[in-house]
Design a protein around this motif. Structure first.
Motif, mmCIF file in Angstrom:
data_model
loop_
_atom_site.group_PDB
_atom_site.id
_atom_site.type_symbol
_atom_site.label_atom_id
_atom_site.label_comp_id
_atom_site.label_asym_id
_atom_site.label_seq_id
_atom_site.Cartn_x
_atom_site.Cartn_y
_atom_site.Cartn_z
ATOM 1 N N GLN A 148 12.208 5.932 -8.750
ATOM 2 C CA GLN A 148 10.733 5.931 -9.235
ATOM 3 C C GLN A 148 11.084 4.889 -10.223
ATOM 4 N N ARG A 149 11.991 4.839 -10.796
ATOM 5 C CA ARG A 149 12.177 3.815 -12.045
ATOM 6 C C ARG A 149 12.294 2.399 -11.426
ATOM 7 N N THR A 155 10.202 -3.280 -10.132
ATOM 8 C CA THR A 155 10.036 -4.161 -9.178
ATOM 9 C C THR A 155 8.524 -4.279 -8.685
ATOM 10 N N HIS A 156 7.802 -3.515 -9.477
ATOM 11 C CA HIS A 156 6.112 -3.645 -9.014
ATOM 12 C C HIS A 156 5.912 -3.373 -7.975
ATOM 13 N N VAL A 157 6.365 -2.371 -7.165
ATOM 14 C CA VAL A 157 5.759 -1.890 -5.924
ATOM 15 C C VAL A 157 5.663 -0.625 -5.901
ATOM 16 N N PRO A 158 4.793 -0.205 -4.995
ATOM 17 C CA PRO A 158 4.324 1.433 -4.979
ATOM 18 C C PRO A 158 5.314 2.372 -4.755
ATOM 19 N N GLY A 159 5.339 3.184 -5.552
ATOM 20 C CA GLY A 159 6.319 4.353 -5.530
ATOM 21 C C GLY A 159 5.797 5.781 -5.212
ATOM 22 N N ARG A 191 0.835 -9.838 -5.833
ATOM 23 C CA ARG A 191 1.015 -8.870 -5.286
ATOM 24 C C ARG A 191 1.644 -7.871 -6.348
ATOM 25 N N PRO A 192 2.614 -8.115 -7.006
ATOM 26 C CA PRO A 192 3.111 -7.035 -8.135
ATOM 27 C C PRO A 192 2.330 -6.653 -9.081
ATOM 28 N N TYR A 193 1.266 -7.574 -9.358
ATOM 29 C CA TYR A 193 0.482 -7.314 -10.663
ATOM 30 C C TYR A 193 -0.488 -6.254 -10.217
ATOM 31 N N LYS A 194 -0.955 -5.991 -8.943
ATOM 32 C CA LYS A 194 -1.500 -5.000 -8.409
ATOM 33 C C LYS A 194 -1.149 -3.740 -8.535
#
Length: 400
Positions: free
Chosen positions: A230-231, A236-240, A379-382
């Motif tokens: 999760q960390r 990496t700014h992706v959905p977890g 995408r990462p900022y989303k």
């Protein structure tokens, strides 16, 4: 260029629907005894771990429920009733229609039927007749996406591979352990450096490979693995797991289910009592599948704990007679550096209705948009925004 099979009915060949007896079950509890449960290789069935009953049960209880999927567990026999193949499919309400696919959604590395030795010679013609016989018994769907398919399973031809229209974007990668350890190490880039890093970790107070054998050890490693993953998602700014809890639930539920049939292989690199890297894997016979690897960051990064764990696990499995350590799908550089065998995969898109064509058109537009440089930067900022919003809502819901 994308090729699409509008239908495979045009290519009838010699085989016909009457050559196959097809039965479709909606629950793993209802499948025949011919379908392998998992773990044990002492069966005539040839399959990967991702097509076993235990995997399907775990998938349905997590991914399937989260996405409202309807299982279509297909059993195909010849005219004499002998098993030819078993096929774990599902239909999900996605993209404004009904999408047929494997029991996967990102958790399976290999998608294929369970195969049995048979006198049938699989060609595109006989595979076409097979697909016609299967779809004639399935509930309605708009589009089928059959991806991540290998050409062979256990040395037998995968008939669905013969219907594919393009290469899968990524391949699977594994290390061949059916050779002397000295030869295995020759294929590992930086093997000497990994041994040195293990010794450096050992000087910190003791470093060892822990392979979970008890429920307490499994929970210790699993808790660290999920926290580390999760960390990493957040870094990496992706959905977890916060966005897709079914991912966490699959490994949480699967830990005890696969352990119960002797197919779980959960390992960790330990320094004193701390898990600094973990790998969640399952086995099918002498084939080891590493599904989920994590590692600590910060001060541990300089030791490359994930790669050290992988190196230690390679030797552990080789000493115990496993013939491969399969890192599965993905063309990441570290996998290429650690593996000496690449398994190419292919996929097929099959339209069943006009709505299916609309789904395909929309999907193609989205894929082209997501490949643009602008979208890759945005995408990462989303996920940063969405994750922050979710946490704000959770705090607001706490009692004051």
């Amino acid at each position: 260029m994308l090729k699409v099979l509008d239908s495979v009915d045009r290519d009838t060949g010699r085989a016909s629907i009457s050559d196959f007896i097809v039965d479709v079950r909606s629950s793993p509890a209802d499948v025949s005894a011919d379908w392998p449960r998992g773990g044990d290789a002492d069966t005539p069935a040839r399959c990967h771990a991702f097509q076993t009953v235990t995997f399907i049960e775990t998938w349905q209880a997590t991914y399937g429920q989260a996405h409202g999927s309807k299982l279509c567990l297909v059993e195909v026999r010849d005219a004499a009733g002998r098993p030819l193949l078993m096929l774990p499919l599902q239909i999900s309400p996605l993209e404004g229609g009904l999408v047929l696919g494997f029991t996967d959604m990102g958790v399976s590395d290999y998608n294929a039927p369970v195969l049995f030795p048979t006198a049938v010679t699989w060609t595109r013609q006989s595979a076409t007749a097979l697909w016609r016989a299967i779809t004639a018994r399935l509930p309605p769907f708009d589009i089928a996406r059959l991806d991540k398919m290998p050409e062979h399973v256990g040395g037998l031809v995968n008939p669905l591979y013969l219907l594919t229209d393009r290469a899968n974007p990524e391949s699977c990668h594994l290390a061949n352990l059916d050779q002397p350890w000295s030869e295995v190490e020759q294929h590992i880039q930086g093997a000497k450096n990994l041994r040195n890093r293990f010794r450096a970790l050992d000087r910190l107070g003791g470093c060892r490979l822990l392979v979970a054998e008890t429920a307490d050890e499994r929970q210790l490693i699993l808790a660290a693995l999920l926290e580390q993953k999760q960390r990493r998602f957040e870094e990496t700014h992706v959905p977890g797991f916060d966005a897709h809890p079914e991912k966490r639930d699959f490994f949480t539920l699967g830990t005890e289910r696969f352990a119960a049939i002797g197919a779980l292989h959960l390992s960790a690199l330990m320094v004193k009592d701390e898990v600094i890297a973990a790998l969640w894997g399952v086995t099918q016979g002498r084939h080891y599948y590493g599904l989920f690897i994590t590692f600590e960051a910060g001060e541990w990064t300089k030791y490359s704990p994930g790669r050290v764990l992988h190196h230690q696990l390679l030797q552990h499995l080789a000493e115990r007679g496993y013939w491969c350590l399969d890192l599965g799908i993905g063309d990441e550089p570290w996998k290429l550096a650690a593996c000496d065998v690449t398994v190419p995969l292919r996929q097929a898109t099959i339209l069943a209705t006009l709505r299916g064509r609309f789904i395909l058109t929309e999907r193609t537009i989205k894929e082209r948009l997501s490949a643009t440089r602008f979208w890759q930067k945005l995408r990462p900022y989303k996920w940063v925004v969405l994750r922050g919003l979710r946490r704000s809502l959770q705090r607001a819901a706490l009692p004051r």
